[in-house]
Scaffold this motif. Structure first.
Motif, PDB file in Angstrom:
ATOM      1  N   ILE A   5       0.841  -1.206   0.000  1.00 36.18           N
ATOM      2  CA  ILE A   5       0.000   0.000   0.000  1.00 36.18           C
ATOM      3  C   ILE A   5       0.876   1.255   0.000  1.00 36.18           C
ATOM      4  O   ILE A   5       0.653   2.200  -0.766  1.00 36.18           O
ATOM      5  N   ALA A   6       1.898   1.259   0.852  1.00 39.53           N
ATOM      6  CA  ALA A   6       2.771   2.434   0.943  1.00 39.53           C
ATOM      7  C   ALA A   6       3.544   2.634  -0.361  1.00 39.53           C
ATOM      8  O   ALA A   6       3.717   3.777  -0.817  1.00 39.53           O
ATOM      9  N   LEU A  40      -3.471   3.697   9.843  1.00 37.04           N
ATOM     10  CA  LEU A  40      -2.126   3.584   9.297  1.00 37.04           C
ATOM     11  C   LEU A  40      -1.916   4.485   8.084  1.00 37.04           C
ATOM     12  O   LEU A  40      -0.765   4.819   7.766  1.00 37.04           O
ATOM     13  N   PHE A  41      -2.997   4.840   7.416  1.00 38.74           N
ATOM     14  CA  PHE A  41      -2.879   5.668   6.215  1.00 38.74           C
ATOM     15  C   PHE A  41      -3.946   6.761   6.213  1.00 38.74           C
ATOM     16  O   PHE A  41      -5.040   6.564   6.735  1.00 38.74           O
ATOM     17  N   THR A  42      -3.601   7.907   5.637  1.00 40.02           N
ATOM     18  CA  THR A  42      -4.590   8.946   5.340  1.00 40.02           C
ATOM     19  C   THR A  42      -4.831   8.940   3.839  1.00 40.02           C
ATOM     20  O   THR A  42      -3.952   8.579   3.055  1.00 40.02           O
ATOM     21  N   GLY A  47      -3.883  10.187  -3.187  1.00 41.08           N
ATOM     22  CA  GLY A  47      -3.790   8.768  -2.873  1.00 41.08           C
ATOM     23  C   GLY A  47      -3.706   8.535  -1.378  1.00 41.08           C
ATOM     24  O   GLY A  47      -4.348   9.251  -0.596  1.00 41.08           O
ATOM     25  N   VAL A  48      -2.926   7.567  -0.968  1.00 41.34           N
ATOM     26  CA  VAL A  48      -2.781   7.258   0.450  1.00 41.34           C
ATOM     27  C   VAL A  48      -1.331   7.480   0.873  1.00 41.34           C
ATOM     28  O   VAL A  48      -0.403   7.273   0.093  1.00 41.34           O
ATOM     29  N   ARG A  49      -1.161   7.898   2.100  1.00 43.84           N
ATOM     30  CA  ARG A  49       0.187   8.076   2.650  1.00 43.84           C
ATOM     31  C   ARG A  49       0.143   7.690   4.132  1.00 43.84           C
ATOM     32  O   ARG A  49      -0.898   7.823   4.787  1.00 43.84           O
TER      33      ARG A  49
END
Length: 308
Positions: A5-6, A40-42, A47-49
């Protein structure tokens, strides 16, 4: 999943990379977030971080993934490539230096690389599966060693365990220390390896006390720093050189022994030279013993130095 994901910056791309549906990945991510207690992500238009918690978990996750990659490499049966370095695994054995020096002298110009591992079981498995070519293993006590059928072993040296006490300890001036005199001490014991901790506890119980293990350490230097700082006592190899702040003494009656064992595959690249290499390594060990005052004295008193 967290690493993917990251790296991808998108749940959709991460799901595709992992071969999952996006709802399934979202469900797993929510499960992990519940387990660790936070997001864990925003998510935004870019996207996501990772969140602050996510960045912490991500660092741990990357380390875990790399460890499992190494584990798969070590235990997957493999043939060494032509021209590949000789691969050596070892515990924290005092013989390691003389073993490597012997290898360098007997096979000049041939490259080798090493890796330390506290587990004799892993080292034997890596030899069996061709992850390494040679292993130097320390075995505590008299128990047998479960050796894979394709692996050969040779005991190079059997030595007594000594004890390190702070330099100002009431027993530091003794020639030998009776284990029962240490019954009330805080003990600094290795958290690694497999079997030594059990053998240590059994030894203490046989002498009438259950040791109070106050500090778990995974390297000898940490144990010695704690001993010299007055935080407890701990077992050490008798060849350990003296250092400020601690005294290294034999245990009366040598209640615990340690074997230094060489392991290799009969069809491996090191097999033809094992006898010579073992001789070089053992000779180096006894030279080291001669330079270590308390051990040299113990060996002379017990008539064992000539055997080296």
């Amino acid at each position: 999943m967290i690493c993917e994901i990251a790296a991808s910056g998108s749940l959709n791309r991460a799901a595709a990379g992992l071969g999952l549906g996006q709802p399934a990945l979202s469900h797993q991510l929510r499960r992990i977030e519940r387990m660790v207690g936070g997001s864990l992500f925003t998510r935004d238009q870019h996207g996501v971080r990772p969140t602050e918690l996510g960045a912490l978990i991500l660092r741990r996750a990357k380390a875990i993934v790399l460890t499992f990659d190494e584990l798969e490499h070590d235990f997957h049966r493999q043939e060494p490539e032509v021209g590949e370095s000789i691969r050596i695994g070892w515990n924290d054995s005092a013989i390691t230096g003389s073993l490597l020096a012997g290898l360098r002298d007997l096979r000049p110009g041939e490259p080798f690389r090493t890796r330390a591992d506290t587990s004799r079981t892993r080292l034997l498995a890596q030899v069996a599966n061709r992850g390494i070519d040679l292993a130097l293993i320390m075995i505590c006590g008299r128990r047998g060693l479960p050796v894979p059928p394709e692996v050969r072993t040779m005991t190079l040296v059997e030595e007594p365990s000594f004890v390190a006490v702070p330099a100002g300890h009431p027993l530091a001036g003794e020639e030998e220390i009776d284990l029962t005199e240490l019954a009330g001490e805080d003990w600094i014991v290795s958290s690694g390896g497999d079997g030594c901790r059990v053998v240590f506890r059994e030894m203490c119980l046989a002498h009438g006390f259950d040791p109070r293990i106050t500090h778990d350490v995974d390297i000898d230097t940490a144990r010695e720093d704690l001993v010299s700082g007055g935080h407890g006592v701990g077992l050490v190899q008798p060849t350990r050189p003296p250092s400020d702040g601690l005294a290294i003494r034999p245990l009366a009656g040598a209640p615990m022994c340690v074997r230094h064992v060489l392991a290799w595959r009969e069809d491996g690249p090191c097999a033809p030279g094992v006898p010579e290499l073992a001789g070089e390594a053992t000779a180096g060990y006894w030279r080291l013993a001669e330079r270590t005052g308390p051990y040299r004295g113990w060996l002379h008193r017990h008539g064992r130095l000539a055997a080296g």
